[in-house]
Motif scaffolding. Structure first.
Motif, short mmCIF file in Angstrom:
data_model
loop_
_atom_site.label_atom_id
_atom_site.label_comp_id
_atom_site.label_asym_id
_atom_site.label_seq_id
_atom_site.Cartn_x
_atom_site.Cartn_y
_atom_site.Cartn_z
N PHE C 34 26.57 18.58 -18.46
CA PHE C 34 26.67 18.98 -17.88
C PHE C 34 26.37 17.92 -16.76
CE2 PHE C 34 23.43 21.67 -15.83
CZ PHE C 34 23.34 22.55 -15.73
N TRP C 35 25.21 17.52 -16.59
CA TRP C 35 24.05 16.61 -15.79
C TRP C 35 24.81 15.91 -14.68
CZ3 TRP C 35 20.16 17.31 -12.91
CH2 TRP C 35 19.72 15.85 -11.94
N PHE C 36 26.25 15.41 -15.55
CA PHE C 36 27.27 14.56 -15.00
C PHE C 36 27.72 14.96 -13.80
CE2 PHE C 36 31.71 12.85 -14.26
CZ PHE C 36 31.51 11.62 -13.78
N TYR C 37 28.27 15.96 -14.30
CA TYR C 37 28.80 17.12 -13.03
C TYR C 37 28.09 17.55 -12.31
CZ TYR C 37 32.94 16.92 -15.92
OH TYR C 37 34.17 16.32 -16.54
N PHE C 38 26.66 18.20 -12.13
CA PHE C 38 25.43 19.11 -11.52
C PHE C 38 25.66 17.73 -10.87
CE2 PHE C 38 21.49 19.73 -10.23
CZ PHE C 38 21.47 21.30 -9.65
N SER C 39 25.44 16.61 -11.43
CA SER C 39 24.37 15.24 -10.59
C SER C 39 25.71 14.71 -9.31
CB SER C 39 24.08 14.33 -11.36
OG SER C 39 24.58 13.74 -12.14
N GLU C 40 26.86 14.96 -9.65
CA GLU C 40 27.88 14.51 -8.54
C GLU C 40 28.02 15.10 -7.84
OE1 GLU C 40 32.03 14.46 -10.13
OE2 GLU C 40 32.14 12.95 -10.89
N ASN C 41 26.90 16.72 -7.31
CA ASN C 41 26.79 17.78 -6.13
C ASN C 41 25.34 16.92 -6.21
OD1 ASN C 41 26.28 18.97 -4.28
ND2 ASN C 41 27.05 20.50 -5.17
N LYS C 42 25.05 15.84 -4.74
CA LYS C 42 23.96 15.73 -4.00
C LYS C 42 22.61 16.18 -3.44
CE LYS C 42 24.98 11.12 -5.43
NZ LYS C 42 25.50 11.16 -6.93
N GLY C 43 23.95 17.05 -3.22
CA GLY C 43 23.02 19.22 -2.57
C GLY C 43 22.20 19.50 -3.55
N ALA C 44 22.85 19.43 -4.87
CA ALA C 44 22.61 20.09 -5.42
C ALA C 44 21.67 19.32 -6.27
CB ALA C 44 23.09 20.91 -6.64
N VAL C 45 21.36 18.26 -6.44
CA VAL C 45 20.43 17.37 -7.11
C VAL C 45 18.91 17.30 -6.31
CG1 VAL C 45 19.31 14.78 -8.21
CG2 VAL C 45 21.61 15.62 -8.27
#
Lengths: 338, 357, 313
Positions: C34-45
């Protein structure tokens, strides 16, 4: 041998809504179908898409009541069954689906999936349920540690094992197998077919095996029912069907099934035309637009299933004795393996 | 001269848990007018290799190769523009899901016409004439009427015919058919295969047929490539492949087909195709191979000569250099262990992932 | 199929994990994925970091705020931020017309905003899911009636409807939250209904029916958990919507009442000083902007990570 399932003139009609004001269309998915299934046998139901085989599975598993006709399972007539009878019937008939990816709840662990039938239908304690589930895992060739995993961690074949395990948790008598191996690779398919055969031997199960793959059916079935557009066109013991197919559609199916023998192509007659729509089926014999033996009579009248030797077949050409013997290229038995 | 030459094509995907090599060192030479079958189970990378060739993979994929040349032109050194000229015109592709491959917003005729306009520069009138011609060539009755049909009004078989019409619109020299009949009914499958082979013969077009169905391969291909876990494990002519399979995997795959079995249980291949986490060392098939020994687990297998099906194996079937007593019991009905005391779970050949390490 | 296959290859076919892997690490692996896909989106982080900061500030408000949010200092009316001429270091972001420290009010305002967001989303989600489940599962005329009512609610401009509701219920923060929740809830009904209708067709639901599961069990235990992905995304986006709507209601004088340091209300109070003292309006506005933007970015990231196309379960 006693009949465990008897279907008499079973029909299933769906209404297709066409907007608010238009008259709904009637889709007859299954029409006046009668057959019996003997205890302990494997009845294969064969046909292409739209022939009504999956609708039949839904009726047999009591997901949908038939619109018309009478269905008797294990001596109980479904239409008149009391609630407690129905509850008993539900645990007698279980189903395994084609797509192992869609058949398991992705948010449930394997253990929960296997225990759900027990939770709903029995009053076993949590520990007893768990014990049964773990035993069942071993039975279908999985390991106890798979108990706590989610379905997406398994391959297609393993998921199908889980689906089979869930289906036999309630110790059913009849298993409806709706294309159980057609989504699997050949090597996995063989594993699942073997598992099913072993379970049948050990538990004395009756199988209703729905498939479009004639080579698989030949391997598993004892009797075969070929369906076309909602009606059975031929019912025969398996050896008889493959050695002496009578209905032109059965022959066409056999001819179209690719054989793993190079150089066989072109030797057979091919079927022309598309499958007609079940909403607007052809008059008379539904197969006549594609049939090489069709004549004026087949366009007007519909043939009934009649007995010819060991085979029941619905075809005027057979009745009138004007059907040539089957194409040699089709019925040739496979060469023995080296 | 060969039409298409590929040497050492590999495709690697970047995934959440590190890189995954889906295709590993694929070689292929296609002569004009030849039908080559690629057969393999899901996860064998058979489609991925061809999609990589066509440049149709997502960004997370890296495609590498020593040589990709089409008619002697090096496709690796080409600009994207030049590549696109070849792909779609000289190399066309059709897919498994015909209905999903057509744009639902446009009529069948419009979509074929577009291909004709972009690649051949035909004007509207000529494109229309050609479209009707193509549709009748692929056996669609009443092509004028079907031209104006939207994809959802066509059946699966009809849609696949439209896809084929679109693919052959620019007279391609190579047609890649990726499981063209898997989604279709048996009788329709037979029609589509016949159509593809007729077109191929008439036009002298080369064809790569990707499928998982050994029956389809047997009836259509001239040469066959068997792919397993991204590698080509065997390359043979179709007659020889079915007669004398050389790689243990091919032989097991053929034995597992219900139509070849005679009653009783089917011989199976235990386990599953290795994934990312459980990639074996040396020979990728060794955890599932009953004839594997220490050598298979430690030494990468060599490519055998053409007489032995170019099998990627130390001990090709029928030419095992080991003395008979050194060979572990293999497949086949003779070597299958009898079911002791009735069937039990252990004989059901549990799938064993993870044993590979 | 070929794309699916490519995807399967990408995700590691079979995903057959080594068998000795203990259960805990399996869950950890799912989280890692989950974190891998989430963190691909830099804005989201970045959004997540900012949002976490806002939460910390809200929790620690009494400790970090330099002044009381309601304390009026008659000696320091409309003092500009410290870097401007006449600014004071003790009032970093200046003071408002009655001499309250803007920074402290903003810090305490974060509490209100988050509180509003949470309550509104909880009400809207629970109501929306319940109604949506019934509509999607039962179907027929029940579905038609429910969906037409929802269509009517959606036909009004949402703020106008909220305004009308507050006018009926009487102004105040609680009533504003109820009104906003009612206005937001049709989105959840629609979303739940759509997911339920799609899931209802799946084989595992049929399988549960075959083993005798009743409608309540099917709805809540079998179907609902599989519909949560898009609902979580929608809930995050509604969170920011709720903050925005509450601020708007506050600005119009229908939400939180002065002297509550709610950001929208602060804006409303500052209206007359827009030209004279820019900081009185700018800072509450910026606070709203940053918070809402951060939450929306997180929502986008969640959508990427929970996208059913990415997840192969």
């Amino acid at each position: 041998m006693t009949a465990i399932v008897t279907a008499k003139n079973l029909s299933q009609i769906y209404e297709l809504k066409r907007g608010m004001f238009a008259k709904p269309l009637a889709l007859k998915a299954v029409k006046e179908t009668s057959f019996t299934v003997e205890q302990g046998e494997t009845l294969a139901i064969v046909g292409e898409s739209g022939c009504g085989k999956s609708t039949l599975a839904r009726m047999l598993t009591m997901i949908e009541p038939p619109t018309e006709g009478e269905l008797t399972i294990d001596g109980i007539r479904i239409a008149e069954a009391s609630d407690s009878d129905l509850k008993r019937l539900r645990s007698i008939v279980q189903i395994v689906f084609q797509n192992p990816y869609g058949a398991l709840n992705p948010r449930q662990k394997v253990g929960a999936i296997l225990e759900e039938p027990l939770k709903i239908n029995t009053s076993l304690s949590a520990a007893e349920r768990r014990e049964r589930a773990e035993k069942m895992l071993a039975e279908v060739g999985l390991r106890p540690e798979h108990y706590g995993r989610y379905p997406h961690m398994f391959s297609g074949g393993q998921r199908q094992r889980i689906a089979i395990a869930r289906a036999i948790m309630l110790e059913p008598k009849i298993l409806v197998l709706d294309e159980p191996v057609s989504a699997l690779d050949v090597s996995i398919q063989a594993q699942i077919l073997n598992l099913l055969a072993e379970l049948q031997e050990r538990l004395g199960l009756t199988y209703i095996f729905i498939s479009h793959d004639l080579s698989v059916v030949r391997h598993v079935a004892t009797r075969v029912m070929v369906m076309y557009l909602g009606r059975p066109v031929e019912i025969a013991p398996v050896e008889e069907l493959y050695a002496n197919p009578l209905h032109p559609y059965t022959r066409a199916l056999l001819a179209a099934t690719p054989a793993a023998r190079p150089g066989r192509r072109g030797a057979r007659q091919r079927l022309t035309g598309e499958l007609p729509s079940p909403i607007n089926p052809p008059t008379g014999c539904a197969f006549h637009p594609r049939c090489p033996y069709a004549d004026e009579r087949t366009k007007r009248e519909r043939p009934e299933l009649t007995q010819h030797g060991k085979t029941m077949v619905a075809c005027f050409a057979v009745d009138e004795g004007r059907l040539p013997p089957p194409d040699a290229a089709v019925v040739e038995t496979p060469e023995p393996r080296a | 001269m060969s039409l298409l030459t590929i040497r050492n094509l590999s495709v690697t995907f970047a995934t959440a848990s590190g890189p995954f090599r889906a295709v590993d060192g694929v070689d292929m030479t296609i002569a004009p007018g030849e039908v080559v079958g690629i057969v393999g189970e899901s996860g064998s990378g058979k489609s991925v290799a061809m999609l990589g060739l066509m440049g149709l993979l997502p960004d997370s994929a890296t495609v590498t190769a020593d040589v990709i040349s089409f008619e002697g032109r090096d496709m690796l050194k080409m600009s994207n523009r030049e590549r696109r000229k070849i792909i779609g015109k000289d190399i066309a592709m059709i897919f498994q899901e015909p209905i999903a491959s057509l744009n639902p917003c446009f009529t069948a005729g419009y979509q074929i016409g577009e291909a004709l306009k972009t690649h051949l520069g035909l004007d509207k009138k000529a494109a229309r004439r050609r479209t009707i011609e193509l549709l009748s060539q692929v056996g669609i009755p009443e092509p004028e009427r079907r031209m104006t049909a939207y994809p959802h009004q066509l059946s699966g078989g009809m849609s696949q015919r439209v896809m084929i019409a679109m693919a052959i619109a620019c007279e391609p020299k190579l047609l890649i058919a990726d499981e063209p009949t898997t989604a279709l009914d048996v009788t329709i499958q037979a029609q589509i295969l016949d159509l593809l082979l007729d077109l191929q013969r008439e036009r002298g077009m080369a064809m790569i047929l990707i499928t998982h169905d050994m029956g389809v391969i047997a009836e259509t291909a001239e040469r066959v490539v068997v792919q397993y876990a991204g590698q080509q494990v065997e390359r043979q002519s179709v007659a020889n492949l079915f007669e004398t399979p050389r790689h243990p995997y091919t032989s097991a795959l053929l034995a597992a087909m219900p139509e070849r079995a005679r009653g009783g249980r089917l011989p199976t291949i235990p386990g599953v195709v290795p994934g990312q986490g459980d990639r074996p060392t040396a020979c990728l098939f060794n955890p599932r191979c009953p004839k594997a020994d220490e050598r298979c687990r430690t030494v990468v297998p060599p490519r055998q000569p053409a007489e032995l099906g170019e099998a990627l194996c130390h001990y090709p079937v029928g030419a095992d250099p080991r003395p008979p007593e050194a060979i572990p019991p293999g497949f086949g009905p003779l070597s299958r262990q009898p079911l002791e005391g009735g069937a039990r779970a252990s004989t059901i050949a549990p799938e064993v992932p993870g044993d590979a390490r | 199929m070929s794309h699916i296959e490519a995807q399967e290859a990408e995700a590691g076919v079979g995903e057959s994990l080594p068998d000795r892997a203990p259960q805990k690490s399996v869950r950890r692996q799912m989280l890692a994925e989950f974190w891998f896909y989430f963190s691909e989106n830099k804005g989201a982080v970045i959004g997540l970091c900012v949002f976490a900061l806002v939460v910390i500030i809200a929790l620690a408000a009494p400790i970090i705020a330099p002044h009381s949010p309601t304390l009026q200092n008659r000696d320091a009316l409309l003092i500009p931020p410290f870097w401007e001429d006449g600014g004071r270091l003790s009032y970093l972001l200046g003071t408002d017309a009655v001499g309250r420290d803007i920074l402290s009010r903003l810090i305490f305002g974060a509490r209100y905003s988050l509180f509003i967001g949470v309550i509104v989303v909880v009400i809207a989600v629970s109501l929306g899911i319940a109604v949506g489940l019934i509509a999607g599962y039962v179907g027929g005329w029940v579905d038609t009636v429910i969906m037409r009512v929802m269509d009517i609610i959606l036909a009004f401009p949402s703020l106008l409807l909220a305004l009308v509701l507050v006018a009926v219920l009487g102004p105040g923060l609680t009533n504003a939250m109820i009104a906003i929740a009612l206005v937001l809830q049709p989105h959840f009904v629609r979303l739940t209904r759509a997911s339920v209708m799609a899931e209802k067709q799946r084989d595992y639901v049929t399988a549960a029916r075959v083993v005798g599961a009743g409608p309540i069990r099917l709805m809540v235990v079998t179907i609902l958990p599989n519909c949560l992905g898009p609902l979580i995304v929608q809930a995050t986006l509604s969170f920011s919507n709720a903050i925005l709507d509450a601020a708007a209601l506050g600005f119009l004088g229908m939400g939180a009442q002065p002297p509550t340091p709610e950001w929208g209300t602060m804006l409303a109070e500052a209206r007359e000083f827009i030209l004279r003292a820019w900081w009185v309006v700018t800072f509450p506005g910026v606070a709203i902007l940053i918070t809402v933007l951060a939450i929306n970015l997180v929502g986008d990231g969640l959508r990427d990570a929970l996208d059913p196309k990415m997840k192969r379960s």
